[in-house]
Enzyme design. Structure first.
Site, PDB file in Angstrom:
ATOM      1  N   ASP A  13       0.080   2.512  -0.918  1.00 46.98           N
ATOM      2  CA  ASP A  13       1.082   1.511  -1.298  1.00 46.98           C
ATOM      3  C   ASP A  13       2.163   2.279  -2.052  1.00 46.98           C
ATOM      4  OD1 ASP A  13       2.583  -0.497  -2.736  1.00 46.98           O
ATOM      5  OD2 ASP A  13       0.922  -1.877  -2.531  1.00 46.98           O
ATOM      6  N   LEU A  15       3.925   1.408  -4.355  1.00 48.98           N
ATOM      7  CA  LEU A  15       3.891   1.088  -5.779  1.00 48.98           C
ATOM      8  C   LEU A  15       3.052   2.113  -6.553  1.00 48.98           C
ATOM      9  CD1 LEU A  15       5.267  -1.416  -6.985  1.00 48.98           C
ATOM     10  CD2 LEU A  15       3.029  -2.485  -7.115  1.00 48.98           C
ATOM     11  N   SER A  16       2.236   2.854  -5.826  1.00 49.99           N
ATOM     12  CA  SER A  16       1.277   3.755  -6.455  1.00 49.99           C
ATOM     13  C   SER A  16       1.792   5.205  -6.422  1.00 49.99           C
ATOM     14  CB  SER A  16      -0.065   3.640  -5.713  1.00 49.99           C
ATOM     15  OG  SER A  16      -0.852   4.806  -5.843  1.00 49.99           O
ATOM     16  N   PRO A  17       2.057   5.804  -7.613  1.00 54.26           N
ATOM     17  CA  PRO A  17       2.561   7.180  -7.634  1.00 54.26           C
ATOM     18  C   PRO A  17       1.525   8.180  -7.117  1.00 54.26           C
ATOM     19  CG  PRO A  17       2.041   6.437  -9.871  1.00 54.26           C
ATOM     20  CD  PRO A  17       1.886   5.247  -8.981  1.00 54.26           C
ATOM     21  N   SER A  19      -0.541   7.588  -4.793  1.00 50.54           N
ATOM     22  CA  SER A  19      -0.455   7.495  -3.327  1.00 50.54           C
ATOM     23  C   SER A  19       0.619   8.444  -2.816  1.00 50.54           C
ATOM     24  CB  SER A  19      -0.113   6.070  -2.872  1.00 50.54           C
ATOM     25  OG  SER A  19      -1.206   5.199  -3.024  1.00 50.54           O
TER      26      SER A  19
END
Lengths: 226, 214
Positions: A13, A15-17, A19
């Protein structure tokens, strides 16, 4: 012809650093290792809800730690991460529903663009502290990635369709079935076995499982080695 | 004489399998890198209480994940980890207070034995078999006697507080003092980043032994 490439599924996602860190490492190594990288846009909010987990930053000391370690990891991984000023507004209030539906549509219609568009969305939210929730924001990222204004508008139109909403939900469910309680999740299919690895810090273990060489998060480019 | 060794403080609890992985990696690299490893017996229950965090295994999916990944990591790290049969009884009910007070006493009286005794305790909790660490029965009895003293209790509390001040919300925590800066790293999976910060070479969790390289 050599042995078949092993499939790596990356559930992520924007939104996830973490990631993003995982994504960049796998994008680099897909050109070096005998693997086939399958990007799977997933909704982290859905993972949290289904697993009963909470975003780590909600615990104050974890939030402080994440911030400090990301400022070290950005250099080690060479990914230009910059913490958004109003972190909680970005992560908790705004979220990533439209962005991940958009990437789902890209994956359905023009999958060859998925890597670039994903990267442009991360660059907005996790490097330049720019919005990714408004339609104009998503279009800007898509066009920066190389989609025509027409293509981008078309894909944006798709995000409210039942098909795209359903597809994102299905992919999120698949991640949950693999045992996800957060993202990124890398699922490696190796020698008839399936390994689910959580986090951007399991890439060396992944190399070990694949029987491949780990050369750190920034491996020398292929052409530099020849 | 070369540059001074950089101090690495490892805050750990034998109840934590990831602390064991981190411990073994640092014990291997202390002979290779220009570092001085300072082992700091810490109470993970105290860290949890102070930070408001909870043991990860209390979330079912995290517990399942930990179990499966530890069975992979044990091979990669070459540490003989075996999940205890009654995991919750071990971790939640029994805990590690006496064990960590014992290691605190060892650190105060016979610090040169701390590495071996720590490993012995991990072997008991987190592996199949325990070997003898090399303490004489006398020494062991003496140290056991100390664990109920105010001095040892206080010392363990102080070390746990230091870890909390560094920002700990779990263990293991590695604190590296490098070029006038202090870096706190959480987990057994930050050792390659540690190498990067130290300007040292990362050779995986099982580096070739020193004598093998000469």
């Amino acid at each position: 012809m050599g042995p078949l490439p092993r499939t790596l599924e990356l559930f992520y996602d924007v939104l996830s650093p973490y990631s993003w860190l995982c994504f960049e490492v796998l994008c680099r190594y897909q050109k070096i290792w005998n693997v086939k990288l399958q990007l799977q846009p997933t909704l982290i909010a859905g993972i949290m809800k289904d697993s009963g987990n909470k975003p780590p930053a909600l615990l104050p000391r974890k939030g402080q730690y994440l911030k400090s370690e990301l400022s070290l990891l950005k250099h080690h991984f060479q990914v230009p991460i910059k913490f958004p000023k109003d972190f909680f507004s970005v992560i908790i209030d705004k979220g990533s529903l439209s962005a991940m539906r958009f990437l789902t549509a890209v994956n359905m219609e023009t999958p060859e663009m998925l890597e670039k568009v994903s990267r442009e969305l991360w660059m907005r939210v996790w490097s330049r502290d720019e919005d990714i929730s408004e339609p104009q924001s998503i279009l800007a990222a898509a066009e920066k990635a190389g989609l025509s204004a027409e293509q981008a508008q078309g894909l944006l139109g798709m995000i409210s369709t039942a098909e795209v909403k359903k597809r994102l939900m299905e992919v999120t469910e698949v991640a949950c079935k693999y045992g996800a309680f957060g993202l990124p999740v890398t699922v490696a299919h190796v020698d008839g076995q399936t390994h689910m690895l959580f986090g951007s810090d399991r890439m060396e273990l992944l190399a070990y499982l694949l029987g491949e060489k780990w050369m750190g998060p920034v491996p020398p480019a292929l052409n530099a080695r020849l």
